[in-house]
Design an enzyme around this catalytic site. Sequence first.
Site, PDB file in Angstrom:
ATOM      1  N   ASP A  84       0.826  -1.212   0.000  1.00  0.00           N
ATOM      2  CA  ASP A  84       0.000   0.000   0.000  1.00  0.00           C
ATOM      3  C   ASP A  84       0.859   1.262   0.000  1.00  0.00           C
ATOM      4  OD1 ASP A  84      -2.035  -1.791   0.218  1.00  0.00           O
ATOM      5  OD2 ASP A  84      -2.799  -1.058   2.145  1.00  0.00           O
ATOM      6  N   HIS A 236       3.695  -2.317   3.099  1.00  0.00           N
ATOM      7  CA  HIS A 236       3.699  -0.959   2.556  1.00  0.00           C
ATOM      8  C   HIS A 236       4.998  -0.691   1.797  1.00  0.00           C
ATOM      9  CE1 HIS A 236       0.770  -0.711   5.868  1.00  0.00           C
ATOM     10  NE2 HIS A 236       0.183   0.253   5.158  1.00  0.00           N
TER      11      HIS A 236
END
Length: 706
Positions: A84, A236
């Site tokens: 992400d 992430h």
Amino acid sequence: MARHVARRDPRAHWVLLLLGLVVLLAALSFHALVTNVGGGSGPSDASASPASSLVTSGGPVLRLDGPTPVSRRLPARTVALTFDDGPDPRWTPQVLDVLRRHHAHATFFVVGARVDEHPELVRRILAEGHELGSHTFTHADVTAVPPWRAAAELSWTRSAIAGATGREVTLFRPPYSSTVQSLTAPQYEALRSAAGTGHVAVLADRDARDWQRPGVPAIVRAATPQGGAGAVVLLHDGGGDRAQTVAALDQLLTRLTRDGYRFTTVSAGIGAPDSMVPATVGARLSGTTLRWAQSVADGLTGLMNLLLGVALVLGVARLVVQVICAQVHVRRVRRPRPGWPVDAPVSVIVPAYNEAANIAATVRSLVSSAYPALEVIVVDDGSSDGTADIVERLRLRGVRVIRQANAGKPAALNTGIRAARADLLVLVDGDTVFQPDTVHRLVQGFADARVGAISGNTKVANRRRLLGRWQHLEYVIGFNLDRRMYDVLECMPTIPGAIGAFRREVLLAVGGVPADTLAEDTDLTMKVLRAGWRVVYEENAIAWTEAPSSLRQLWRQRYRWCYGTLQAMWKHRHALRESGAGGRLGRRGLPYLTVFQIVLPLTAPAVDVFALYGLIFLPWSSLLLAWAGLLLLQGFTAAYALRLDRERFGPLWTLPFQQLVYRQVMYLVVVQSVVTAVVGNRLRWQRMARTGEAAALVAAPGGAPR
């Protein structure tokens, strides 16, 4: 007074200016929206009620466009690594390098604004066999924004990806989400709304919580599936320092490969068709337009920040130079000078056109001067209000009246110069009142044979109303502080028409008062400098003048001043290449005028829009602190200038309000003047209607205005 053939003032630029300011505000607002990006930070509302157990007990891939939720899980020993908050120019390439070394594929949930910033990274993700999904355009919490904003976040992200890659995405992961078990009711409703636009929701089985940077071992443990189960793993590649994520990813891939796991994209993991489809031409164009809009908004915001920084530095530097020069000037003029006193005969020339309101007070103040040898010449330039008759009826000794057909102020001054008997000439406007010692103090500078002209100290007489107080502050702060600086730097560009003294030989040498600009006082002063003479400032030679009493009159006066100054600057531009006094004008005076009277005022509307942008998007505490700091700086400057001029500090209370009205009028005058000059219009003379208020105030008991 001068008669010029002029076309109607241009007006279309006001529409263009307003449109430009609206576009600038829109661009700044878009930038504020776009820069609302960041890394994962956990659920936005941990206290929200959980979603239905029908959903939270299912798999992490949710299709919610039907009446009943449909969820899917990954098969055993199958891992879909998901990342992400990217793409990030530092960390995304490192993540991709690790995946390539291990021959693994993953799904990247990208932030649309970052896609526009780094489209090459998104193209690399696809080129290396990975999958893309949407993570909103600005990393917005879709449960906390209005429905229109949530829809726009998804639409813009789709467009951004389509513009960068030619593909459209359907997978969607909302920011601040985690595992399916932690899904809240508001998040579920947001996912159902996204399903209405064709999106498939992807949550996670394992949340590595790497955004907290708990250490590589902790990230590996949190991301490792248990008991050989398949899993969607949340990591992430953007939003902060991802060094621990990169290191943990390498270890995780090594360990799980050894344990027999395979790594794939979300769509391939659940056996679904490719989630990315070719984008339409419209979607690509929309994405390209969005990327350009974001680039322009970023550029304009950066430019505005640079402009504010430069303006602040220039403003502080200007204040420092003004203060230093003012101190030097004070020490210079307040000590005895060789050659004093000067008592040679003086001729005072008063050009007058319809000055019935003030002319009697002006002439009386001149005749009352405590100077031994003085003649007053009033040149009536075709007045229609009986100005000359008023002077003649006074029957004052030493006063002559010359009548001529209306030919303009420069012609009237030149008539007076030719008729004058003295070698020292004082030029005075017909609405100006002198103090008894003004002439004496004004001409003392001629004790220096190098001085060809002297500027006096003009003060606003009608300062009891707010507009008058603003002009009083402007005269004291801007005009007189500047003149002290010009005197020390030997580059005085303007001797005001209200009060100035010249050697007769100087005026004859430069051809008299020029008539080809609307700022004949500035034009004449520049000619004197370029002829090699010094021009100085005498702070104690005070003249009281009537300032405009309405915004309309103020506009007309300043419009003429500014336009005329532009004409004079252009006319004397060759002073840049000269030496001596002309070179000092060209390399000191003209650049100063250009920066502080033209360039910075022209940028002021954009600065005001930037302030409005700050008022909308920035914390009010920071904005108020910055504004208070600038106001204190201006207040210090004003107080210092008032003290130098021996004025009361009372008008300082109007300074904050001056920034809200008066400043805008002044910079709009510059805009109008520059546009008029650029389009080639010839501005006609704008004469101010006189009320006689200044003469009445000065003549009142108690003397000078308060």
